[in-house]
Design a protein around this motif. Sequence first.
Motif, PDB file in Angstrom:
ATOM      1  N   ARG A 205       0.850  -1.191   0.000  1.00 12.79           N
ATOM      2  CA  ARG A 205       0.000   0.000   0.000  1.00 12.79           C
ATOM      3  C   ARG A 205       0.887   1.244   0.000  1.00 12.79           C
ATOM      4  O   ARG A 205       2.017   1.203   0.489  1.00 12.79           O
ATOM      5  N   GLN A 216      -4.273  10.184  -0.190  1.00  9.48           N
ATOM      6  CA  GLN A 216      -4.964   8.908  -0.430  1.00  9.48           C
ATOM      7  C   GLN A 216      -4.068   7.772   0.037  1.00  9.48           C
ATOM      8  O   GLN A 216      -2.837   7.858  -0.101  1.00  9.48           O
ATOM      9  N   ALA A 218      -3.848   3.631  -0.614  1.00 10.87           N
ATOM     10  CA  ALA A 218      -4.456   2.545  -1.385  1.00 10.87           C
ATOM     11  C   ALA A 218      -3.358   1.649  -1.943  1.00 10.87           C
ATOM     12  O   ALA A 218      -2.172   1.952  -1.835  1.00 10.87           O
ATOM     13  N   THR A 219      -3.774   0.542  -2.568  1.00  9.64           N
ATOM     14  CA  THR A 219      -2.814  -0.327  -3.254  1.00  9.64           C
ATOM     15  C   THR A 219      -2.347   0.411  -4.518  1.00  9.64           C
ATOM     16  O   THR A 219      -3.029   1.328  -4.994  1.00  9.64           O
ATOM     17  N   ARG A 221      -2.456  -0.453  -7.581  1.00 13.02           N
ATOM     18  CA  ARG A 221      -3.453  -0.533  -8.658  1.00 13.02           C
ATOM     19  C   ARG A 221      -4.627   0.424  -8.432  1.00 13.02           C
ATOM     20  O   ARG A 221      -5.075   1.117  -9.338  1.00 13.02           O
ATOM     21  N   GLU A 222      -5.091   0.469  -7.186  1.00 14.98           N
ATOM     22  CA  GLU A 222      -6.210   1.383  -6.862  1.00 14.98           C
ATOM     23  C   GLU A 222      -5.810   2.846  -7.057  1.00 14.98           C
ATOM     24  O   GLU A 222      -6.597   3.650  -7.559  1.00 14.98           O
ATOM     25  N   LEU A 223      -4.572   3.181  -6.651  1.00 16.58           N
ATOM     26  CA  LEU A 223      -4.126   4.571  -6.799  1.00 16.58           C
ATOM     27  C   LEU A 223      -4.107   4.983  -8.256  1.00 16.58           C
ATOM     28  O   LEU A 223      -4.492   6.089  -8.609  1.00 16.58           O
ATOM     29  N   TYR A 224      -3.635   4.066  -9.099  1.00 24.14           N
ATOM     30  CA  TYR A 224      -3.537   4.387 -10.520  1.00 24.14           C
ATOM     31  C   TYR A 224      -4.919   4.420 -11.162  1.00 24.14           C
ATOM     32  O   TYR A 224      -5.228   5.293 -11.967  1.00 24.14           O
ATOM     33  N   ASP A 225      -5.744   3.456 -10.767  1.00 30.51           N
ATOM     34  CA  ASP A 225      -7.033   3.302 -11.444  1.00 30.51           C
ATOM     35  C   ASP A 225      -8.133   4.185 -10.866  1.00 30.51           C
ATOM     36  O   ASP A 225      -9.038   4.587 -11.592  1.00 30.51           O
ATOM     37  N   GLN A 226      -8.079   4.450  -9.562  1.00 27.86           N
ATOM     38  CA  GLN A 226      -9.146   5.234  -8.911  1.00 27.86           C
ATOM     39  C   GLN A 226      -8.540   6.341  -8.051  1.00 27.86           C
ATOM     40  O   GLN A 226      -8.719   6.353  -6.826  1.00 27.86           O
ATOM     41  N   ARG A 346     -12.901   8.903 -15.278  1.00 28.56           N
ATOM     42  CA  ARG A 346     -12.894   9.046 -13.821  1.00 28.56           C
ATOM     43  C   ARG A 346     -13.335  10.460 -13.475  1.00 28.56           C
ATOM     44  O   ARG A 346     -12.854  11.425 -14.073  1.00 28.56           O
TER      45      ARG A 346
END
Length: 353
Positions: A205, A216, A218-219, A221-226, A346
């Motif tokens: 994370r 933020q 997050a993981t 992937r989550e940071l990049y995607d959301q 997004r």
Amino acid sequence: MLEIRNLTKSFGRGATSVTALSEVTFPIAEGEFFTLLGPSGCGKTTLLRLIAGFEPPSGGQLVLDGRDIARLPPNKRPVNTVFQNYALFPHMTVAENVGFALGAQGRPRSEIAATVERMLALVQLGHLAHRKSGELSGGQQQRVALARALAPKPRILLLDEPLSALDMKLRKDMQVELKRLQQETGLTFIFVTHDQEEALTMSDRIAVMNGGRIQQIATPRELYDQPANRFVASFIGESNFLDATCARGRLVLSQAAGPLPVSHPDGPVTLMVRPEHVVLGSARGGGLTLAARVERLVYFGTDTHVHLLLADGARMVARVQNALRGGAPCAEDDVIEVTLPTDALRLLPKEAG
Ligand code: ATP
């Protein structure tokens, strides 16, 4: 395992005081590779130094296994630090450096020797145990510094930009090495960097910080995607931002409108789309189609960056994979259609300025 609660740190007093850390609250789990990521001056080193105990907090708590350790001296905390400049003793051998803390604790010689041997095997430096540490390469010194920090068996290892002095190739090798080391030992790592790629490749994370605040957590992937906001979206990877409005279930831009990707209250938003998701021409699943003029093509080997000017004066970049055969996907000055696929859109909060 570690709960950071309302941690605040100010330096100086009155008009000249600087708030380096502002009401930071989050937990870190046992065995996590946790990264503090952000630009210079965002407060990441300050947070690390508070966890290590090199600085007292101005307010807040650091709860380790249910006990507040925020006011304990560094040597009473089950925490150890690897510094950017390694901080080895150059005239001591590698083995003496690694065993130093254990010697200072008065551990028996046989135990020290066994631990040093294990630690050097872990960082693959057993063959250099008797070399003076001042006679090692940068990468080897970094491994010694890691072995030394791991020797007293801390519960948490703090790493302050430990790879920044290494050249690019060695840095990439050490990223893989550090991750392996963390997985093999099962230790909790808290890693500080301003390098987003380093953070993405190693972390379980990531906490993205700016101006002394967490933006933020997050993981990768989550940071990049959301991404939660525009700061995170532009700090991690490349992004296009367009002004848009949500109105009665529709997303409205100056030259197109389409369905909302997720339900969202009416009002202005910032629309974000990654350059690799912009499609030249129309997309199979549908989306927002815009007319654009190709301003510039930049060839990058694996892909081409297509710089676009929209009718309302906004600019965007599309990243198009280069085919095995054939030339550029379009030419400079072409007027083309581009599609922003609905599932790649997004919606970020609209920020003043
Ligand atoms: P870098 O990547 O450049 O090391 P950072 O994110 O680690 O930056 P910090 O070193 O934590 O940032 O600094 C956060 C803020 O606190 C900065 O504005 C810095 O100038 C200030 N600061 C840090 N240490 C002190 C100090 N001892 N006295 C006064 N101000 C300080």
